[in-house]
Design an enzyme around this catalytic site. Structure first.
Site, PDB file in Angstrom:
ATOM      1  N   LEU A 112     -19.183  98.230  34.440  1.00 39.86           N
ATOM      2  CA  LEU A 112     -20.591  97.686  34.227  1.00 39.86           C
ATOM      3  C   LEU A 112     -21.332  98.111  35.377  1.00 39.86           C
ATOM      4  O   LEU A 112     -20.805  98.335  36.429  1.00 39.86           O
ATOM      5  CB  LEU A 112     -20.444  96.078  34.265  1.00 39.86           C
ATOM      6  CG  LEU A 112     -19.785  95.526  33.138  1.00 39.86           C
ATOM      7  CD1 LEU A 112     -19.589  94.060  33.216  1.00 39.86           C
ATOM      8  CD2 LEU A 112     -20.610  96.083  31.732  1.00 39.86           C
ATOM      9  N   ASP A 113     -22.618  98.215  35.309  1.00 41.28           N
ATOM     10  CA  ASP A 113     -23.634  98.837  36.453  1.00 41.28           C
ATOM     11  C   ASP A 113     -23.575  97.462  37.351  1.00 41.28           C
ATOM     12  O   ASP A 113     -23.128  96.367  37.207  1.00 41.28           O
ATOM     13  CB  ASP A 113     -24.983  98.813  35.638  1.00 41.28           C
ATOM     14  CG  ASP A 113     -25.170  99.846  34.820  1.00 41.28           C
ATOM     15  OD1 ASP A 113     -24.266 100.683  34.872  1.00 41.28           O
ATOM     16  OD2 ASP A 113     -26.234  99.910  34.072  1.00 41.28           O
ATOM     17  N   ILE A 114     -23.850  97.898  38.590  1.00 44.79           N
ATOM     18  CA  ILE A 114     -23.832  96.806  39.639  1.00 44.79           C
ATOM     19  C   ILE A 114     -24.544  95.584  39.229  1.00 44.79           C
ATOM     20  O   ILE A 114     -24.276  94.518  39.652  1.00 44.79           O
ATOM     21  CB  ILE A 114     -24.365  97.570  41.187  1.00 44.79           C
ATOM     22  CG1 ILE A 114     -24.253  96.405  42.174  1.00 44.79           C
ATOM     23  CG2 ILE A 114     -25.645  97.971  41.088  1.00 44.79           C
ATOM     24  CD1 ILE A 114     -24.175  97.146  43.547  1.00 44.79           C
ATOM     25  N   HIS A 195     -25.024 104.252  31.477  1.00 49.90           N
ATOM     26  CA  HIS A 195     -26.307 103.276  31.506  1.00 49.90           C
ATOM     27  C   HIS A 195     -26.974 103.090  29.810  1.00 49.90           C
ATOM     28  O   HIS A 195     -28.244 103.184  29.953  1.00 49.90           O
ATOM     29  CB  HIS A 195     -27.486 103.735  32.181  1.00 49.90           C
ATOM     30  CG  HIS A 195     -27.208 103.730  33.530  1.00 49.90           C
ATOM     31  ND1 HIS A 195     -26.299 102.833  34.317  1.00 49.90           N
ATOM     32  CD2 HIS A 195     -27.485 104.576  34.669  1.00 49.90           C
ATOM     33  CE1 HIS A 195     -26.342 103.115  35.673  1.00 49.90           C
ATOM     34  NE2 HIS A 195     -26.860 104.102  35.855  1.00 49.90           N
ATOM     35  N   LYS A 198     -29.351 100.056  29.075  1.00 47.27           N
ATOM     36  CA  LYS A 198     -30.973 100.548  29.814  1.00 47.27           C
ATOM     37  C   LYS A 198     -31.691 101.594  29.127  1.00 47.27           C
ATOM     38  O   LYS A 198     -32.955 101.545  28.818  1.00 47.27           O
ATOM     39  CB  LYS A 198     -30.663 100.664  31.134  1.00 47.27           C
ATOM     40  CG  LYS A 198     -30.213  99.400  32.108  1.00 47.27           C
ATOM     41  CD  LYS A 198     -29.761  99.447  33.118  1.00 47.27           C
ATOM     42  CE  LYS A 198     -29.261  98.247  33.759  1.00 47.27           C
ATOM     43  NZ  LYS A 198     -28.334  98.445  34.918  1.00 47.27           N
TER      44      LYS A 198
END
Ligand code: URA
Length: 242
Positions: A112-114, A195, A198
């Site tokens: 998962l992204d930060i 990503h 997004k």
């Protein structure tokens, strides 16, 4: 199971060390010299290293409720990582044989992204990780998405049909979008491009301002976990996922 997978897990060695040990004739399978790293072990086979039998250890499967600001990596120079929470023992519920868990061998199952929060799986079972993340497995992950602008008309149909993201060669797999508030949706996708969510909204003239993974394969595994807490998965959950 392949011999190298058995050795990596149970002798706590790397794949290079595994190859070297087999080449040096130090590994035996049920009394016979091991042939190759790819040799398949049969039910009841015993493996020995330098004449000492190796015990078969159970794999570990965790779920963590990832907080924002934490990276999905094993180590990072500037940020804390999800493994830091495991090392700190920030668990809930039963932890069978926690001392036996080899934290150094844990892999993250689909990053998962930060700034993304929510459900993240970890395991030392490389085959299970592969099965869950392989594109052909089509494992469905559901995210709660906060948007910068109201959802545009036609997006449910566009995401359901799939479309070409900038710079990509193939259209996205059918995704299920459900609006829950003017600027909030639930989105289920069955692939994991870079990503992806997004970029899907950016390509649709909107912007993701909050992203939380709620479930995977219809299992809401983090409902009893507060951010930063983790727990072992049950054998039933492990089987359902992969
Ligand atoms: N899609 C994203 O854009 N980010 C994530 O962390 C997960 C899915």
């Amino acid at each position: 199971m392949r011999l190298d997978r058995f050795l990596i897990h149970n002798a706590n060695i790397s794949s290079q060390e595994c190859l070297a040990l087999i080449k040096a004739a130090r590994v035996h399978v049920s009394g016979r010299l091991a042939e190759s790293v790819a040799q398949l072990l049969e039910e009841g086979d015993t493996v020995s290293l330098d004449g000492q039998p190796l015990q078969s250890k159970a794999f570990s499967y965790f779920v963590i409720n990832k907080p924002a600001g934490v990276v999905s990596a094993r180590a990072d120079k500037t940020h804390s990582t999800v493994l830091d929470f495991i090392k700190a023992g920030n668990f809930v519920g039963e932890l069978p044989e926690f001392e036996a868990v080899n934290i150094g061998k844990l892999q993250i199952v689909g990053r998962l992204d930060i700034d993304t929060t929510g459900l993240l799986l970890l395991t030392d079972d490389g085959e299970w990780n592969y099965r869950l993340t392989a594109p052909e497995h089509h494992c469905v992950k559901t995210y709660r998405v906060q948007l910068n602008s109201e959802l545009a008309d036609g997006l449910v149909e566009k995401f359901a049909k799939g479309f070409l993201l900038p710079g990509e060669q193939s259209i996205t797999l059918p995704a299920k979008l459900k609006q829950v508030a003017p600027k909030e949706v639930l989105l289920s996708i069955s692939e994991g491009r870079y990503h992806q969510i997004k970029r899907m909204f950016k390509a649709s003239k909107n912007r993701v301002v909050g992203l939380h993974r709620e479930s995977i394969a219809d299992l809401d595994l983090i409902k009893d976990l507060s951010p930063g807490q983790f727990r072992f998965l049950s054998a039933e959950e492990v089987a359902k996922l992969g």
